[in-house]
Design a protein around this motif. Structure first.
Motif, PDB file in Angstrom:
ATOM      1  N   GLY A  15       0.768  -1.312   0.061  1.00 40.18           N
ATOM      2  CA  GLY A  15      -0.060  -0.039   0.012  1.00 40.18           C
ATOM      3  C   GLY A  15       0.828   1.269   0.011  1.00 40.18           C
ATOM      4  O   GLY A  15       2.101   1.294  -0.330  1.00 40.18           O
ATOM      5  N   ASN A  16       0.273   2.375   0.238  1.00 45.04           N
ATOM      6  CA  ASN A  16       0.679   3.668   0.001  1.00 45.04           C
ATOM      7  C   ASN A  16       0.738   4.488   1.445  1.00 45.04           C
ATOM      8  O   ASN A  16       0.558   5.751   1.419  1.00 45.04           O
ATOM      9  N   GLY A  17       0.827   3.603   2.531  1.00 43.38           N
ATOM     10  CA  GLY A  17       1.349   4.559   3.641  1.00 43.38           C
ATOM     11  C   GLY A  17       0.242   5.107   4.376  1.00 43.38           C
ATOM     12  O   GLY A  17       0.376   6.327   5.105  1.00 43.38           O
ATOM     13  N   GLY A  18      -0.937   4.732   4.641  1.00 44.00           N
ATOM     14  CA  GLY A  18      -1.943   5.383   5.447  1.00 44.00           C
ATOM     15  C   GLY A  18      -2.683   6.688   5.110  1.00 44.00           C
ATOM     16  O   GLY A  18      -3.273   6.821   4.078  1.00 44.00           O
ATOM     17  N   ARG A  19      -2.092   7.938   5.686  1.00 46.93           N
ATOM     18  CA  ARG A  19      -2.737   9.238   5.260  1.00 46.93           C
ATOM     19  C   ARG A  19      -1.760  10.066   4.565  1.00 46.93           C
ATOM     20  O   ARG A  19      -0.480   9.973   4.917  1.00 46.93           O
ATOM     21  N   SER A  20      -2.197  10.981   3.957  1.00 43.92           N
ATOM     22  CA  SER A  20      -1.535  12.112   3.213  1.00 43.92           C
ATOM     23  C   SER A  20      -1.146  13.058   4.334  1.00 43.92           C
ATOM     24  O   SER A  20      -1.630  13.307   5.390  1.00 43.92           O
ATOM     25  N   GLU A  21       0.286  13.550   3.901  1.00 44.83           N
ATOM     26  CA  GLU A  21       0.842  14.213   4.844  1.00 44.83           C
ATOM     27  C   GLU A  21       0.015  15.479   5.061  1.00 44.83           C
ATOM     28  O   GLU A  21       0.001  16.379   6.115  1.00 44.83           O
ATOM     29  N   ASP A  69      -7.401   5.231   1.341  1.00 43.46           N
ATOM     30  CA  ASP A  69      -8.741   5.630   0.533  1.00 43.46           C
ATOM     31  C   ASP A  69      -9.719   4.289   1.376  1.00 43.46           C
ATOM     32  O   ASP A  69      -9.601   3.267   1.353  1.00 43.46           O
ATOM     33  N   ARG A  70     -10.615   4.675   2.030  1.00 52.85           N
ATOM     34  CA  ARG A  70     -11.515   3.806   2.790  1.00 52.85           C
ATOM     35  C   ARG A  70     -12.016   2.831   1.752  1.00 52.85           C
ATOM     36  O   ARG A  70     -12.592   1.767   2.229  1.00 52.85           O
ATOM     37  N   LYS A  71     -11.995   3.292   0.380  1.00 46.58           N
ATOM     38  CA  LYS A  71     -12.604   2.219  -0.446  1.00 46.58           C
ATOM     39  C   LYS A  71     -11.781   1.065  -0.662  1.00 46.58           C
ATOM     40  O   LYS A  71     -12.088   0.011  -1.143  1.00 46.58           O
ATOM     41  N   ASP A  72     -10.425   1.345  -0.300  1.00 45.04           N
ATOM     42  CA  ASP A  72      -9.536   0.181  -0.494  1.00 45.04           C
ATOM     43  C   ASP A  72      -9.281  -0.559   0.785  1.00 45.04           C
ATOM     44  O   ASP A  72      -9.133  -1.888   0.899  1.00 45.04           O
ATOM     45  N   CYS A  73      -9.436   0.195   2.145  1.00 45.70           N
ATOM     46  CA  CYS A  73      -9.810  -0.589   3.321  1.00 45.70           C
ATOM     47  C   CYS A  73     -10.540   0.386   4.119  1.00 45.70           C
ATOM     48  O   CYS A  73      -9.841   1.192   4.599  1.00 45.70           O
ATOM     49  N   ALA A  93     -12.409 -13.190  10.704  1.00 45.96           N
ATOM     50  CA  ALA A  93     -12.711 -14.062   9.312  1.00 45.96           C
ATOM     51  C   ALA A  93     -12.566 -13.008   7.904  1.00 45.96           C
ATOM     52  O   ALA A  93     -12.120 -13.701   6.990  1.00 45.96           O
ATOM     53  N   TYR A  94     -13.023 -11.882   7.965  1.00 42.29           N
ATOM     54  CA  TYR A  94     -12.733 -10.982   7.054  1.00 42.29           C
ATOM     55  C   TYR A  94     -11.409 -10.788   6.693  1.00 42.29           C
ATOM     56  O   TYR A  94     -10.771 -10.831   5.426  1.00 42.29           O
ATOM     57  N   ASN A  95     -10.347 -10.726   7.753  1.00 42.64           N
ATOM     58  CA  ASN A  95      -8.924 -10.493   7.436  1.00 42.64           C
ATOM     59  C   ASN A  95      -8.274 -11.720   6.781  1.00 42.64           C
ATOM     60  O   ASN A  95      -7.653 -11.462   5.858  1.00 42.64           O
ATOM     61  N   ARG A  96      -8.874 -12.795   6.954  1.00 42.82           N
ATOM     62  CA  ARG A  96      -8.422 -14.122   6.616  1.00 42.82           C
ATOM     63  C   ARG A  96      -8.741 -13.979   4.934  1.00 42.82           C
ATOM     64  O   ARG A  96      -8.059 -14.762   4.086  1.00 42.82           O
ATOM     65  N   ARG A  97     -10.105 -13.799   4.721  1.00 46.89           N
ATOM     66  CA  ARG A  97     -10.568 -13.771   3.442  1.00 46.89           C
ATOM     67  C   ARG A  97      -9.754 -13.135   2.455  1.00 46.89           C
ATOM     68  O   ARG A  97      -9.749 -13.044   1.271  1.00 46.89           O
ATOM     69  N   CYS A  98      -9.164 -11.956   3.013  1.00 48.45           N
ATOM     70  CA  CYS A  98      -8.526 -10.758   2.314  1.00 48.45           C
ATOM     71  C   CYS A  98      -6.825 -11.289   1.917  1.00 48.45           C
ATOM     72  O   CYS A  98      -6.411 -10.398   1.297  1.00 48.45           O
ATOM     73  N   GLN A  99      -6.693 -12.044   2.528  1.00 50.08           N
ATOM     74  CA  GLN A  99      -5.158 -12.573   2.189  1.00 50.08           C
ATOM     75  C   GLN A  99      -4.985 -13.163   0.884  1.00 50.08           C
ATOM     76  O   GLN A  99      -6.012 -13.800   0.344  1.00 50.08           O
ATOM     77  N   PRO A 100      -3.603 -13.134   0.386  1.00 44.21           N
ATOM     78  CA  PRO A 100      -3.608 -13.489  -1.018  1.00 44.21           C
ATOM     79  C   PRO A 100      -4.050 -15.148  -1.155  1.00 44.21           C
ATOM     80  O   PRO A 100      -3.839 -16.017  -0.017  1.00 44.21           O
ATOM     81  N   PRO A 101      -4.391 -15.496  -2.273  1.00 45.24           N
ATOM     82  CA  PRO A 101      -4.988 -16.994  -2.409  1.00 45.24           C
ATOM     83  C   PRO A 101      -3.897 -18.114  -2.336  1.00 45.24           C
ATOM     84  O   PRO A 101      -4.129 -19.073  -1.816  1.00 45.24           O
ATOM     85  N   LYS A 168      -3.869   5.760  -4.771  1.00 44.00           N
ATOM     86  CA  LYS A 168      -3.987   6.064  -3.319  1.00 44.00           C
ATOM     87  C   LYS A 168      -3.559   4.626  -2.497  1.00 44.00           C
ATOM     88  O   LYS A 168      -3.519   4.716  -1.356  1.00 44.00           O
ATOM     89  N   THR A 169      -3.343   3.492  -3.154  1.00 44.92           N
ATOM     90  CA  THR A 169      -3.034   2.343  -2.261  1.00 44.92           C
ATOM     91  C   THR A 169      -1.745   1.799  -2.754  1.00 44.92           C
ATOM     92  O   THR A 169      -1.018   1.500  -1.952  1.00 44.92           O
ATOM     93  N   ASN A 170      -1.629   1.280  -3.964  1.00 46.09           N
ATOM     94  CA  ASN A 170      -0.263   0.627  -4.391  1.00 46.09           C
ATOM     95  C   ASN A 170      -0.086   1.096  -5.805  1.00 46.09           C
ATOM     96  O   ASN A 170       0.492   0.404  -6.615  1.00 46.09           O
TER      97      ASN A 170
END
Length: 486
Positions: A15-21, A69-73, A93-101, A168-170
Motif C-alpha cells: 500500500g501507500n502508507g496510510g494518510r496523506s501528509e 482511501d476507505r474504498k481500499d480498506c 474471518a474477514y481479514n483471513r478472506r482478504c489474504q493472498p490466495p 492511493k493504495t499501491n
C-alpha cells in the motif's frame, strides 16, 4: 512503488502508507505498547488523531496503515471503542478472506515446478499477472498469455508484471533504465554484495522463501509470521552484517513518521548481529524520496544527507529524465553513506564541488554566505540576506510575512509548519509548546466526557436505550466517515 530490483532479499510493501501528509490527521507513535493495535487485512493498524490549527481531536482512532482511501480498506475503530466477541470474530474471518490466495510455500512450490518446465511450456498470464503451470492453461485459455518465459525474464519480474496504478493504495512506478543502472553500478562500486529491497510488491511468485518476505513497511508487519521475520534477520546478519545495504523506494504519499519507526526496527535487527566493537556502525541505507521531505527525514535520521542525483521513472508523467527547470524530477537519494564516497555521472550533468567535497548538479552553485551548494531542485538558488539562506529563484522576500515566498502568495493564507505555535521550522509533533496544548485538549476531552456521561444518564431515564444506541452508532459512523474523507 516497485522498481526493477534484482538483488537478493526482496521485501514486499503493502500500500501507500496510510494518510496523506496534508490530511490534518497525524499518526500517534507514542501509543501504549501494552495495548496492541487492532488488525486489518494489512496487519496492525496505526493510531491517528485529527489535528486542526492547534486543536487536537477529542478522540483518537485506528485506521489502516497501508491504504489512505476507505474504498481500499474501510477499517475504522475509535481508540476507546469496545467490540463484542461476535464483531471481533467477524473481523478475523474477514481479514483471513482478504489474504493472498496462495501462501508463500505454495508460491515457492509453483515456482520450482515452473522453472523445471521446458521453455515452450513456460507461460505467463498478463491478465491475471500469474505464472502458469500446465494445469492452469485451460482456465486461462481466453486470456492474453506470454509464452517462452526465459530464466532471464524470471530474474527481472518488472519486465513481466504490469505496474499497478491505484495512486492511493499501491501505485507502482518503475525506475528508468538510466537510474536503475546507476544504482546497480554504485552499489557494486561501494562493495555491497547483498541488497535488502524494501518495496517490491507482487514479487512473491518469483522468489524462494529465503530471499523474499511479504511485508508491510508502514507497521513492520511480516505477513508470514516469525518464520518470515527470521528470514529477514538471517539475511541482515549474514557475515556479521558486512556487505549489506537497505534500498527503499516508499510510496510518496506515505507518512515519514511510521516509515522511520519501521526502518529503525530493521536497523536494530541488523545491529543484533554486530559485535560491541562495531556498535557505532550503521546499516547503510538508500532511501529514495522527494527532496521536499529532507527536513522530516533528517529529523529522524540526523546522519542522513541528500544526494543531488535525480531519480527518474519510466512510467511517470512528470519524473522523467531530460526535463529541465521546475519540471525536473524531485526524487532524490537520502543516505548515511558519506557523500564524498559517491560519484555522480559527469555525463549526466553533475560536477564535483571541492569546497563541499561532494558531487552536485551543474547549476547548483556554491554559496559563499551559506558555505554550501544550497540548491535542492537542480536550479541555481539565490541568497536572501534577510532570511540568511538561499531560496528558490522564483521566490522574493516578503516584508509582510518576513520570509521569502512566491510573488503572488497570500500573506493571510494558510501556512505550513506547526499547528500549535505557527512556526515554519518544525511540525506539531516536535513543538516545544505541545505539552501545554495537550493539557488544554485533555481538559476539553474530560469536560466533553463528563457532559456525555450526563447526557447518557438523562437519556436512560427518559428514552429507550435501544433507539439511542442505534442513533449513536449511526452518528459514530457518519463522524468516522467525515474524519477519513475530509
Amino acid at each position: 512503488m516497485a522498481a526493477p530490483r534484482d538483488g537478493l532479499g526482496a521485501v514486499e510493501t503493502e500500500g501507500n502508507g496510510g494518510r496523506s501528509e496534508s490530511s490534518g490527521a497525524e499518526v500517534v507513535l507514542s501509543s501504549d505498547p501494552a495495548t496492541p493495535a487492532p488488525l486489518c487485512p494489512h496487519g496492525p493498524t496505526l493510531l491517528f488523531v485529527k489535528v486542526s490549527q492547534g486543536r487536537e481531536g477529542t478522540r483518537r482512532f485506528y485506521a489502516c496503515s497501508a491504504c489512505r482511501d476507505r474504498k481500499d480498506c474501510n477499517f475504522f475503530q475509535w481508540e476507546d471503542e469496545k467490540l463484542s466477541g461476535a464483531r471481533l470474530a467477524a473481523r478475523e474471518a474477514y481479514n483471513r478472506r482478504c489474504q493472498p490466495p496462495l501462501s508463500r510455500t505454495q508460491c515457492v512450490e509453483r515456482y520450482l515446478k515452473f522453472i523445471e518446465l521446458p521453455l515452450s511450456q513456460r507461460k505467463f498470464c498478463q491478465r491475471c499477472q500469474q505464472l502458469l503451470l500446465p494445469d492452469d492453461w485451460e482456465k486461462h485459455g481466453e486470456h492474453q498469455v506470454v509464452g517462452d518465459v526465459s530464466l532471464t525474464q524470471l530474474k527481472r519480474p518488472s519486465r513481466l508484471l504490469y505496474p499497478l496504478e491505484n495512486k492511493k493504495t499501491n501505485a507502482q512506478y518503475l525506475f528508468a533504465d538510466r537510474s536503475c543502472q546507476f544504482l546497480v553500478d554504485l552499489l557494486s562500486t561501494l562493495g555491497f554484495r547483498r541488497v535488502l529491497c524494501v518495496g517490491t510488491p507482487r514479487y512473491s511468485q518469483f522468489y524462494m522463501e529465503d530471499s523474499f518476505c511479504h511485508y508491510n513497511m508502514f507497521n513492520h508487519h511480516f505477513f508470514d509470521g516469525k518464520a518470515a521475520l527470521e528470514v529477514c534477520r538471517t539475511f541482515l546478519q549474514e557475515d556479521k552484517g558486512e556487505g549489506v545495504i537497505m534500498v527503499t523506494d516508499p510510496p510518496f504519499g506515505g507518512l515519514v513518521e511510521p516509515l522511520a519507526v519501521t526502518f529503525k526496527k530493521l536497523i536494530a535487527m541488523w545491529k543484533e548481529g554486530q559485535s560491541q566493537d562495531n556498535s557505532h556502525k550503521e546499516l547503510p541505507i538508500f532511501w529514495i524520496f522527494p527532496y521536499f521531505f529532507e527536513s522530516r527525514i533528517c529529523q529522524f535520521f540526523p546522519s542522513f544527507c541528500m544526494l543531488d542525483y535525480q531519480v527518474d521513472y519510466d512510467n511517470h508523467a512528470l519524473y522523467k529524465h531530460g526535463k529541465t527547470g521546475r519540471k525536473q524530477s524531485p526524487v532524490r537519494i537520502f543516505t548515511n553513506i558519506p557523500p564524498n564516497k559517491i560519484i555522480l555521472p559527469i555525463e549526466e550533468g553533475y560536477r564535483f564541488c571541492p569546497l563541499c567535497q561532494r558531487y552536485v548538479s551543474l547549476e547548483n552553485q556554491h554559496c559563499e554566505h551559506c558555505n554550501s551548494c544550497t540548491s535542492k531542485d537542480g536550479r541555481k538558488w539565490n541568497h536572501c540576506f534577510f532570511c540568511k539562506k538561499c531560496v528558490k529563484p522564483s521566490w522574493i522576500h516578503c516584508s509582510i510575512c518576513n520570509h521569502c515566498a512566491l510573488p503572488d502568495h497570500s500573506c493571510e493564507g494558510p501556512k505550513d509548519g506547526c499547528f500549535v505555535c505557527g512556526e515554519l521550522d518544525h511540525k506539531r509533533s516536535t513543538c516545544p509548546n505541545i505539552s501545554t496544548s495537550k493539557k488544554v485538549n485533555k481538559a476539553v476531552r474530560k469536560k466533553k466526557q463528563r457532559k456525555s456521561n450526563k447526557m447518557k444518564m438523562e437519556t436512560t431515564k427518559g428514552q429507550s436505550m435501544n433507539h439511542t444506541s442505534v442513533t449513536r452508532k449511526k452518528e459514530r459512523r457518519e463522524t468516522a466517515h467525515q474524519y477519513l474523507c475530509s
